[in-house]
Design a protein around this motif. Structure first.
Motif, PDB file in Angstrom:
ATOM      1  N   THR B  31       0.841  -1.196   0.000  1.00  0.00           N
ATOM      2  CA  THR B  31       0.000   0.000   0.000  1.00  0.00           C
ATOM      3  C   THR B  31       0.877   1.247   0.000  1.00  0.00           C
ATOM      4  OG1 THR B  31      -0.004   0.034   2.378  1.00  0.00           O
ATOM      5  CG2 THR B  31      -1.766  -1.206   1.333  1.00  0.00           C
ATOM      6  N   ASN B  32       0.228   2.415   0.084  1.00  0.00           N
ATOM      7  CA  ASN B  32       1.014   3.646   0.183  1.00  0.00           C
ATOM      8  C   ASN B  32       1.813   3.685   1.484  1.00  0.00           C
ATOM      9  OD1 ASN B  32      -1.340   3.857   1.595  1.00  0.00           O
ATOM     10  ND2 ASN B  32      -1.757   5.985   1.019  1.00  0.00           N
ATOM     11  N   THR B  33       1.275   3.079   2.559  1.00  0.00           N
ATOM     12  CA  THR B  33       2.058   2.981   3.804  1.00  0.00           C
ATOM     13  C   THR B  33       3.336   2.193   3.543  1.00  0.00           C
ATOM     14  OG1 THR B  33      -0.100   2.647   4.827  1.00  0.00           O
ATOM     15  CG2 THR B  33       1.813   2.549   6.260  1.00  0.00           C
ATOM     16  N   SER B  34       3.184   1.029   2.862  1.00  0.00           N
ATOM     17  CA  SER B  34       4.345   0.189   2.561  1.00  0.00           C
ATOM     18  C   SER B  34       5.347   0.962   1.725  1.00  0.00           C
ATOM     19  CB  SER B  34       3.907  -1.057   1.799  1.00  0.00           C
ATOM     20  OG  SER B  34       2.698  -1.541   2.300  1.00  0.00           O
ATOM     21  N   LEU B  35       4.830   1.711   0.737  1.00  0.00           N
ATOM     22  CA  LEU B  35       5.709   2.493  -0.135  1.00  0.00           C
ATOM     23  C   LEU B  35       6.548   3.464   0.676  1.00  0.00           C
ATOM     24  CD1 LEU B  35       6.579   3.427  -2.985  1.00  0.00           C
ATOM     25  CD2 LEU B  35       4.740   5.108  -2.869  1.00  0.00           C
ATOM     26  N   TRP B  36       5.878   4.170   1.616  1.00  0.00           N
ATOM     27  CA  TRP B  36       6.626   5.164   2.411  1.00  0.00           C
ATOM     28  C   TRP B  36       7.534   4.507   3.432  1.00  0.00           C
ATOM     29  CZ3 TRP B  36       7.714   9.986   1.254  1.00  0.00           C
ATOM     30  CH2 TRP B  36       6.992  10.554   0.203  1.00  0.00           C
ATOM     31  N   MET B  37       7.199   3.299   3.868  1.00  0.00           N
ATOM     32  CA  MET B  37       8.141   2.555   4.720  1.00  0.00           C
ATOM     33  C   MET B  37       9.412   2.260   3.943  1.00  0.00           C
ATOM     34  SD  MET B  37       5.739  -0.219   6.589  1.00  0.00           S
ATOM     35  CE  MET B  37       4.444   0.215   7.713  1.00  0.00           C
ATOM     36  N   VAL B  38       9.227   1.864   2.666  1.00  0.00           N
ATOM     37  CA  VAL B  38      10.386   1.562   1.817  1.00  0.00           C
ATOM     38  C   VAL B  38      11.192   2.836   1.569  1.00  0.00           C
ATOM     39  CG1 VAL B  38      11.104   0.788  -0.470  1.00  0.00           C
ATOM     40  CG2 VAL B  38       9.297  -0.433   0.747  1.00  0.00           C
ATOM     41  N   ILE B  39      10.481   3.972   1.385  1.00  0.00           N
ATOM     42  CA  ILE B  39      11.192   5.247   1.176  1.00  0.00           C
ATOM     43  C   ILE B  39      11.978   5.635   2.430  1.00  0.00           C
ATOM     44  CG2 ILE B  39      10.856   7.723   0.771  1.00  0.00           C
ATOM     45  CD1 ILE B  39       8.517   6.962  -1.075  1.00  0.00           C
ATOM     46  N   VAL B  40      11.356   5.405   3.598  1.00  0.00           N
ATOM     47  CA  VAL B  40      12.055   5.667   4.871  1.00  0.00           C
ATOM     48  C   VAL B  40      13.315   4.823   4.948  1.00  0.00           C
ATOM     49  CG1 VAL B  40      11.923   5.252   7.350  1.00  0.00           C
ATOM     50  CG2 VAL B  40      10.058   6.445   6.200  1.00  0.00           C
ATOM     51  N   LEU B  41      13.166   3.540   4.642  1.00  0.00           N
ATOM     52  CA  LEU B  41      14.297   2.615   4.665  1.00  0.00           C
ATOM     53  C   LEU B  41      15.393   3.102   3.714  1.00  0.00           C
ATOM     54  CD1 LEU B  41      15.637  -0.145   5.310  1.00  0.00           C
ATOM     55  CD2 LEU B  41      14.296  -1.108   3.454  1.00  0.00           C
ATOM     56  N   ALA B  42      14.974   3.513   2.499  1.00  0.00           N
ATOM     57  CA  ALA B  42      15.948   3.955   1.498  1.00  0.00           C
ATOM     58  C   ALA B  42      16.658   5.227   1.946  1.00  0.00           C
ATOM     59  CB  ALA B  42      15.238   4.199   0.161  1.00  0.00           C
ATOM     60  N   THR B  43      15.886   6.159   2.545  1.00  0.00           N
ATOM     61  CA  THR B  43      16.480   7.420   2.985  1.00  0.00           C
ATOM     62  C   THR B  43      17.521   7.196   4.079  1.00  0.00           C
ATOM     63  OG1 THR B  43      14.350   8.462   2.535  1.00  0.00           O
ATOM     64  CG2 THR B  43      15.935   9.741   3.808  1.00  0.00           C
ATOM     65  N   VAL B  44      17.114   6.435   5.109  1.00  0.00           N
ATOM     66  CA  VAL B  44      18.040   6.191   6.224  1.00  0.00           C
ATOM     67  C   VAL B  44      19.266   5.435   5.718  1.00  0.00           C
ATOM     68  CG1 VAL B  44      18.327   5.094   8.458  1.00  0.00           C
ATOM     69  CG2 VAL B  44      16.176   6.218   7.908  1.00  0.00           C
ATOM     70  N   SER B  45      19.031   4.442   4.841  1.00  0.00           N
ATOM     71  CA  SER B  45      20.153   3.657   4.326  1.00  0.00           C
ATOM     72  C   SER B  45      21.087   4.535   3.501  1.00  0.00           C
ATOM     73  CB  SER B  45      19.646   2.503   3.466  1.00  0.00           C
ATOM     74  OG  SER B  45      18.795   1.701   4.227  1.00  0.00           O
ATOM     75  N   ALA B  46      20.496   5.439   2.705  1.00  0.00           N
ATOM     76  CA  ALA B  46      21.328   6.315   1.877  1.00  0.00           C
ATOM     77  C   ALA B  46      22.251   7.137   2.766  1.00  0.00           C
ATOM     78  CB  ALA B  46      20.450   7.237   1.038  1.00  0.00           C
ATOM     79  N   SER B  97      15.988   6.262  14.013  1.00  0.00           N
ATOM     80  CA  SER B  97      16.126   6.717  12.625  1.00  0.00           C
ATOM     81  C   SER B  97      14.855   6.442  11.820  1.00  0.00           C
ATOM     82  CB  SER B  97      17.341   6.068  11.965  1.00  0.00           C
ATOM     83  OG  SER B  97      17.247   4.675  12.029  1.00  0.00           O
ATOM     84  N   PHE B  98      14.220   5.295  12.075  1.00  0.00           N
ATOM     85  CA  PHE B  98      12.989   4.972  11.349  1.00  0.00           C
ATOM     86  C   PHE B  98      11.883   5.970  11.696  1.00  0.00           C
ATOM     87  CE2 PHE B  98       9.244   2.792   9.945  1.00  0.00           C
ATOM     88  CZ  PHE B  98       9.660   1.959   8.925  1.00  0.00           C
ATOM     89  N   VAL B  99      11.722   6.238  12.998  1.00  0.00           N
ATOM     90  CA  VAL B  99      10.662   7.156  13.429  1.00  0.00           C
ATOM     91  C   VAL B  99      10.960   8.572  12.941  1.00  0.00           C
ATOM     92  CG1 VAL B  99       9.545   8.211  15.433  1.00  0.00           C
ATOM     93  CG2 VAL B  99      10.014   5.760  15.410  1.00  0.00           C
ATOM     94  N   LEU B 100      12.227   9.001  13.100  1.00  0.00           N
ATOM     95  CA  LEU B 100      12.584  10.358  12.674  1.00  0.00           C
ATOM     96  C   LEU B 100      12.369  10.527  11.166  1.00  0.00           C
ATOM     97  CD1 LEU B 100      13.808  13.114  13.437  1.00  0.00           C
ATOM     98  CD2 LEU B 100      16.039  12.186  12.863  1.00  0.00           C
ATOM     99  N   ALA B 101      12.827   9.550  10.383  1.00  0.00           N
ATOM    100  CA  ALA B 101      12.671   9.651   8.931  1.00  0.00           C
ATOM    101  C   ALA B 101      11.186   9.630   8.552  1.00  0.00           C
ATOM    102  CB  ALA B 101      13.423   8.519   8.241  1.00  0.00           C
ATOM    103  N   SER B 102      10.389   8.791   9.225  1.00  0.00           N
ATOM    104  CA  SER B 102       8.948   8.753   8.942  1.00  0.00           C
ATOM    105  C   SER B 102       8.313  10.112   9.215  1.00  0.00           C
ATOM    106  CB  SER B 102       8.254   7.702   9.812  1.00  0.00           C
ATOM    107  OG  SER B 102       8.787   6.443   9.581  1.00  0.00           O
TER     108      SER B 102
END
Lengths: 189, 253
Positions: B31-46, B97-102
């Motif tokens: 879903t869009n939630t999943s999409l933004w979780m993946v974006i959060v993951l990508a941002t923090v990882s980057a 990091s997950f919460v902050l990025a979200s």
């Protein structure tokens, strides 16, 4: 929480103001259990991946970099402190050497001055003594010449006296009488 | 926030399926939630993985940022738990990091705030409390339950105190999840409502149009406040996690 309740009030007000738009929504989406499973599933995947990446890759890397930096800085600081101590030691040694050299130079100068003075004194004394000797010799020869001259004068005087007396009296005094008279005159004169 | 829906402040929290995925009767759709979780993951990882890839002793910009976050979380954690708490560092760091990025990505207009879904914050809170319970019991055994028995309490008062301690312990995951969820939800609703006021006032025309800039100014001020809240809630979440984990590390009062 005060903000939350304020916002909920506002949301309520907004919903009341626009019943046509929000009235059709049956449930509040965050509380809708239809998507709980999907959210949990994807959260587990993404958070699991994040945890794995952080704990296995990013954090150990950053930790080692930070540790290495702290070590490098510490080592450099130690080195700098050692260098500084060394430089200070060297400066002190230099100061000491300088002071010693200065003392030595003063001693040497003093000694040179003293020996110079002694030598010139000795030379002067020798020259003075020589000069004094020469002077004495000259004086002696002058005195000798003078006595000789005076002796000649006396002889001449007594001869002249004999001649004058003979001329005046026609009677020549003896040479000894004339010499006595001349001596008397010389001592009186 | 600007994404469709007129001035319905709730629309931004709607979950839409992007890729339907329903094995064994379970709805595991992307879903869009999943999409933004993946974006959060990508941002923090980057930031964290790519930023640390140089391993430079003299860091560049991205590595400086990564180190700043690292040291911020590390100092927060050691401040509460001491040096031995560093074994929880990857866990606390990932949560923070997950919460902050979200929260921060949620501030982008038109984006989706993962932490505005109560199931997400509840999952985090349950995860934290589970780690506290499991680690505490594995490490200290029955001694861990000394956490619920305050010392220096007269015997007749002890049952009540234990009851209060247990209730306070059980309310931790509830307050932990509701605090984050409530702040994110309310902030975004408030922003949307003030934005809606501007539109409504302009649409009304006449005298109402003249006062339309007032809610706009408020919306601007609220945006600044929301950025603060976004950071603060991530920090509060992380520090409370540290406090709870500290109980597992050093039980007993």
């Amino acid at each position: 929480m005060a903000i939350a309740s304020f916002a909920t009030l506002l949301a309520g007000a907004a919903q009341a103001a626009t019943p046509g738009l929000s009235g059709e929504k049956a449930s509040f989406p965050p509380f809708d259990p239809a998507h709980f499973a999907s959210n949990l599933f994807w959260l587990a995947i993404t958070f699991g991946a994040l945890y794995w990446l952080m704990s296995k890759v990013a954090l150990p890397r950053l930790g080692s970099v930070l540790e290495e930096r702290a070590e490098t800085i510490g080592r450099d600081l130690d080195q700098a402190t050692q260098m500084q101590a060394k430089a200070e030691d060297m400066a002190q040694a230099y100061e000491k050497a300088l002071a010693e050299a200065r003392k030595n130079a003063q001693g040497i100068a003093q000694a040179a001055r003293e020996t110079g003075a002694k030598e010139s004194d000795a030379k002067r004394h020798a020259t003075e003594a020589e000069l004094a000797g020469k002077l004495a010799k000259a004086e002696a020869s002058i005195a000798k010449t003078k006595t000789k001259a005076m002796g000649n004068v006396r002889d001449l005087g007594s001869d002249i006296a004999v001649a004058i007396v003979a001329k005046l009296t026609g009677q020549a005094p003896s040479a000894t009488e004339a010499a006595e008279a001349v001596d008397q005159a010389l001592t009186q004169g | 926030m600007a994404a469709g829906g007129g001035i319905d402040p709730i629309h931004q929290f709607h979950i839409t399926e992007i890729v339907a995925l329903k094995p064994f009767g379970l709805n595991l759709s992307f879903t869009n939630t999943s999409l933004w979780m993946v974006i959060v993951l990508a941002t923090v990882s980057a930031i964290m993985v790519y930023g640390s890839s140089q391993r430079a002793v003299v860091p560049g910009r991205l590595q400086s940022l990564a180190e700043m976050i690292y040291e911020f979380v590390a100092s927060t954690l050691t401040g509460v738990m001491g040096k031995e708490g560093m074994k929880f560092f990857p866990f606390v760091f990932s949560l923070f990091s997950f919460v902050l990025a979200s929260n921060m990505l949620g501030m982008i207009p038109g984006s989706f705030t993962v932490t505005s879904q109560i199931i997400v914050t509840a999952a985090f809170a349950v995860l934290v409390i589970s780690v506290v319970l499991v680690y505490g019991i594995v490490k200290h055994g029955s001694h861990f339950f000394g956490l619920f028995v305050p010392s220096g309490v007269p015997g007749w008062l002890l049952p009540f105190m234990v009851l209060i301690e247990v209730v306070s312990f059980l309310s931790r995951p509830v307050s932990l999840s509701l605090r984050l969820f409530g702040n994110m939800l309310a902030g975004h609703i408030a922003l949307k409502v003030f934005g809606g006021f501007v539109v409504a006032l302009i649409a009304a025309g006449g005298a109402a149009t003249i006062i339309a800039p007032l809610p706009l100014l408020l919306a601007v001020a609220l945006t600044a406040l929301e950025f603060l809240v976004a950071f603060l809630q991530a920090y509060v979440f992380a520090i409370l996690t540290c406090v709870y984990l500290n109980d597992a590390l050093h039980p007993g009062h």
